[in-house]
Write an enzyme that holds these catalytic residues in place. Structure first.
Site, PDB file in Angstrom:
ATOM      1  N   ASN A   9       0.879  -1.167   0.000  1.00 11.90           N
ATOM      2  CA  ASN A   9       0.000   0.000   0.000  1.00 11.90           C
ATOM      3  C   ASN A   9       0.918   1.219   0.000  1.00 11.90           C
ATOM      4  O   ASN A   9       1.505   1.548   1.019  1.00 11.90           O
ATOM      5  CB  ASN A   9      -0.894  -0.015   1.252  1.00 11.90           C
ATOM      6  N   LYS A  11       0.169   4.280  -0.238  1.00 16.87           N
ATOM      7  CA  LYS A  11      -0.432   5.471   0.387  1.00 16.87           C
ATOM      8  C   LYS A  11      -0.191   6.699  -0.512  1.00 16.87           C
ATOM      9  O   LYS A  11      -0.161   6.560  -1.737  1.00 16.87           O
ATOM     10  CB  LYS A  11       0.103   5.649   1.808  1.00 16.87           C
ATOM     11  N   HIS A  96      -9.383   1.346   4.829  1.00 18.72           N
ATOM     12  CA  HIS A  96      -8.121   1.526   5.549  1.00 18.72           C
ATOM     13  C   HIS A  96      -8.358   2.455   6.741  1.00 18.72           C
ATOM     14  O   HIS A  96      -9.158   3.391   6.660  1.00 18.72           O
ATOM     15  CB  HIS A  96      -7.057   2.116   4.615  1.00 18.72           C
ATOM     16  N   GLU A  98      -6.750   4.850   7.853  1.00 19.05           N
ATOM     17  CA  GLU A  98      -6.524   6.276   7.551  1.00 19.05           C
ATOM     18  C   GLU A  98      -7.755   6.877   6.871  1.00 19.05           C
ATOM     19  O   GLU A  98      -8.082   8.054   7.095  1.00 19.05           O
ATOM     20  CB  GLU A  98      -5.254   6.424   6.694  1.00 19.05           C
ATOM     21  N   GLU A 168      -5.177  -4.671  10.530  1.00 24.48           N
ATOM     22  CA  GLU A 168      -4.138  -3.666  10.749  1.00 24.48           C
ATOM     23  C   GLU A 168      -4.412  -2.934  12.054  1.00 24.48           C
ATOM     24  O   GLU A 168      -5.211  -1.974  12.076  1.00 24.48           O
ATOM     25  CB  GLU A 168      -4.129  -2.662   9.594  1.00 24.48           C
ATOM     26  N   GLY A 174       2.794   2.428  10.850  1.00 20.49           N
ATOM     27  CA  GLY A 174       3.754   3.518  10.694  1.00 20.49           C
ATOM     28  C   GLY A 174       4.445   3.919  11.986  1.00 20.49           C
ATOM     29  O   GLY A 174       5.083   4.966  12.060  1.00 20.49           O
ATOM     30  N   SER A 214       3.709  -1.988  10.391  1.00 19.04           N
ATOM     31  CA  SER A 214       5.160  -2.079  10.620  1.00 19.04           C
ATOM     32  C   SER A 214       5.722  -3.458  10.288  1.00 19.04           C
ATOM     33  O   SER A 214       6.637  -3.942  10.953  1.00 19.04           O
ATOM     34  CB  SER A 214       5.500  -1.683  12.059  1.00 19.04           C
TER      35      SER A 214
END
Ligand code: 13P
Length: 251
Positions: A9, A11, A96, A98, A168, A174, A214
């Site tokens: 991904n 992003k 996702h 985010e 996730e 991250g 991560s």
């Protein structure tokens, strides 16, 4: 039996030139390789058609990172599932964290997106995961079960079988803080049990559940060795060909 998959991904990273170059590098690395998993890259909308023109999709799948919850019309700035499919891409990341956190995506809009993705022949990579407070207060199993139920359990068994899930944990994205392999396995087994409760054991056993957060070459092998971890959805480490291939080769 379910597929093993490593998906990148990207992003909101790379210019078009950088992205095409990265895709070409991954494509070249796979050209003479026989990985033990399917490999996919999910890239910004602007990169889809140019990347599709450069890669061999029998070896490297291509996906978008989102699509609209409407088919077409007056939705300025949105990109629809038919538009994504028309570039040659065959996957789409949906839900996702985010998107849920920063763009207010709810289970209701996600159900529309999933339906449109499936109608247009795209394979959804549907993301779920708890935030740190939910990990710490012990509600993480209920939170994730609810995300799966609300986002997907309106589907027929046939349509549900087309979905790839990605667990996730938001606190691991991250941050450099990976869930331990045991934490990932416990959650993946829990998700599979929730699916079995709705669609039966066979559908649950055939559902690929990826881990994301991560994930890197140094921890991928331990995560992927767990029986219910069927691969990874990779953020930062997907932006360097060598790191991404290191994760692919962890299988
Ligand atoms: P990182 O691998 O950068 O933690 O991101 C994970 C992720 O969000 C993939 O969708």
């Amino acid at each position: 039996m379910r597929k093993k998959i490593v998906a990148g991904n990207w992003k909101m990273n790379t210019t078009l030139a950088e992205g095409v170059q990265l895709a070409e590098e991954v494509n070249a690395a796979l050209e003479n390789a026989t990985p033990k998993c399917d490999v996919v890259i999910c890239v910004p909308f602007t990169h889809l058609a140019p990347v599709a023109a450069k890669i061999n999709q029998t070896k490297l799948g291509l996906g978008a990172e989102n699509c609209a919850d409407h088919k077409s019309g007056a939705y300025t700035g949105e990109v629809s599932a038919p538009m994504v499919a028309s570039t040659g891409a065959t996957y789409v990341i949906l839900g996702h964290s985010e998107r849920r956190q920063y763009y207010g995506e709810t289970s209701e809009t996600l159900r529309e997106k999933v339906a449109l993705a499936l109608e247009n022949g795209l394979t959804p990579i549907f993301c779920i995961g708890e935030v740190l407070a939910e990990r710490e207060n012990g509600t993480f199993n209920e939170v994730v079960a609810r995300q799966v139920e609300e986002g997907l359990f309106n589907l027929s068994a046939e349509d549900f079988s087309k979905i790839i899930l990605a667990y996730e944990p938001v606190w691991a994205i991250g941050t450099g803080k990976t869930a331990t392999a045991d934490q990932a396995e416990d959650m993946h087994a829990h998700i599979r049990a929730v699916i079995a409760g709705k669609y039966g054991q066979e559908v649950a056993d055939n559902t690929s559940i990826l881990y994301g957060g991560s994930c890197k070459p140094s921890n991928a092998a331990e995560l992927f060795a767990k029986p219910d971890v069927d691969g990874g959805l990779i953020g930062g480490a997907a932006l360097k060909c060598a790191d991404f291939m290191g994760i692919v080769n962890a299988f």
